[in-house]
Design a protein around this motif. Structure first.
Motif, mmCIF file in Angstrom:
data_model
loop_
_atom_site.group_PDB
_atom_site.id
_atom_site.type_symbol
_atom_site.label_atom_id
_atom_site.label_comp_id
_atom_site.label_asym_id
_atom_site.label_seq_id
_atom_site.Cartn_x
_atom_site.Cartn_y
_atom_site.Cartn_z
ATOM 1 N N THR A 105 9.069 0.150 -4.996
ATOM 2 C CA THR A 105 8.997 -1.313 -5.049
ATOM 3 C C THR A 105 10.356 -1.961 -5.303
ATOM 4 N N ALA A 106 11.381 -1.177 -5.617
ATOM 5 C CA ALA A 106 12.715 -1.735 -5.829
ATOM 6 C C ALA A 106 13.338 -2.221 -4.530
ATOM 7 N N THR A 136 0.613 -2.520 -4.712
ATOM 8 C CA THR A 136 1.394 -3.374 -3.825
ATOM 9 C C THR A 136 1.799 -2.540 -2.620
ATOM 10 N N TYR A 137 2.588 -3.123 -1.713
ATOM 11 C CA TYR A 137 3.026 -2.358 -0.537
ATOM 12 C C TYR A 137 4.400 -2.829 -0.094
ATOM 13 N N ARG A 138 5.061 -1.966 0.675
ATOM 14 C CA ARG A 138 6.365 -2.259 1.243
ATOM 15 C C ARG A 138 6.368 -1.866 2.718
ATOM 16 N N THR A 139 7.145 -2.593 3.522
ATOM 17 C CA THR A 139 7.231 -2.310 4.956
ATOM 18 C C THR A 139 7.876 -0.956 5.197
ATOM 19 N N LEU A 140 7.277 -0.187 6.092
ATOM 20 C CA LEU A 140 7.806 1.124 6.486
ATOM 21 C C LEU A 140 8.345 0.970 7.903
ATOM 22 N N VAL A 141 9.670 0.913 8.021
ATOM 23 C CA VAL A 141 10.282 0.432 9.259
ATOM 24 C C VAL A 141 10.210 1.412 10.427
ATOM 25 N N ASP A 142 10.149 2.714 10.169
ATOM 26 C CA ASP A 142 10.213 3.680 11.265
ATOM 27 C C ASP A 142 8.934 4.502 11.404
#
Length: 259
Positions: free
Chosen positions: A90-91, A160-166
């Motif tokens: 999350t950082a 929570t979640y974060r975008t995973l670009v690849d």
């Protein structure tokens, strides 16, 4: 048939993560006399419903069986990784698959991303559903990679979640049986594509035919007179141009003086 004259209706299936509300509102505005039934189903159930004729169309995840179904791709979703709120991931605002190398990645049996090779470390067992996988993430057993709509669908305050670009992505499409492209299906395609009511594409109402103009009838009283018949014709000066001299009924003019 759902578009019969007796009781027309339209049955629309959709898979988890899809929100059909905006299209449903437009349908009710344009076709208020045709009921729209929304059916939430798993991807496998949606495909079966189309084959069996218990749904007229469906919002599904690609790919679909193109030998049996027509499909219009609509949009591609962002892929995210779901983690506990206090996780180190999350950082950052965005992460890559390499960032998951040391993580236990939970892989549910209803996964929709179609991995060739799953990142990170495999979990001890695969949960049956995405909802079950979310529970494992909340218990700090691992992380979960899903389309963003599924992360929102299974939202929890402690996750929570974060975008995973690849990572692989999932695309949503409108699909229906190739041999059942009915008028109502065409109507819904027009709504999904954003066509206006007066669009020339799709099924449109034909305007009423204009009455043919009647031919002008000839005037009563016989054929029109021909010029010059039945009397003396008019000369350039507007007077009579008869062949003789003036009649004898008037006074003779005065003779000219000789110069």
């Amino acid at each position: 048939m759902t578009d019969s004259a007796d009781s027309p209706s339209f049955r629309l299936a959709y898979v988890p993560g899809v929100t059909p509300a905006k299209w449903a509102r437009t349908w009710h505005e344009r076709l208020p006399d045709v009921p729209l039934t929304l059916l939430q189903m798993t991807p496998a159930e949606a495909a079966d419903a189309l084959r069996e004729g218990t749904a007229d169309a469906a919002f599904v995840r690609l790919p679909v069986d193109r030998t049996a179904f027509s499909a219009i791709p609509l949009y591609t979703e962002t892929t995210v990784v779901v983690v506990p709120k206090d996780h180190v991931i999350t950082a950052a605002d965005e992460v890559t698959l390499d960032d998951l190398a040391d993580e236990v990645v939970v892989h549910p049996l209803d996964d929709v991303l179609g991995w060739e090779k799953l990142p990170g470390e495999p979990a001890f067992e695969r949960p049956e559903t995405t909802a079950d996988a979310i529970e494992l993430v909340a218990a700090n057993i691992g992380v979960l990679v899903v389309p963003q709509s599924l992360a929102r669908l299974h939202h929890r305050r402690d996750l929570t979640y974060r975008t995973l670009v690849d990572a692989p992505q999932s695309s949503i499409a409108l699909s229906w049986p190739q041999d059942a492209t009915t008028d109502l299906v065409e109507d819904f395609i027009g709504i999904v594509r954003g066509r206006t009511v007066n669009s020339t594409r799709g099924r449109v109402q034909q305007p009423p035919a204009e009455p043919k103009a009647e031919r002008a009838k000839p005037r009563s009283g016989g054929a029109p007179r021909k010029a010059g018949s039945g009397g003396a014709s008019r000369g350039r000066s507007g007077g009579a141009t008869g062949g003789g001299r003036r009649g004898t009924g008037g006074k003779p003019g005065k003779p000219r003086r000789r110069s």
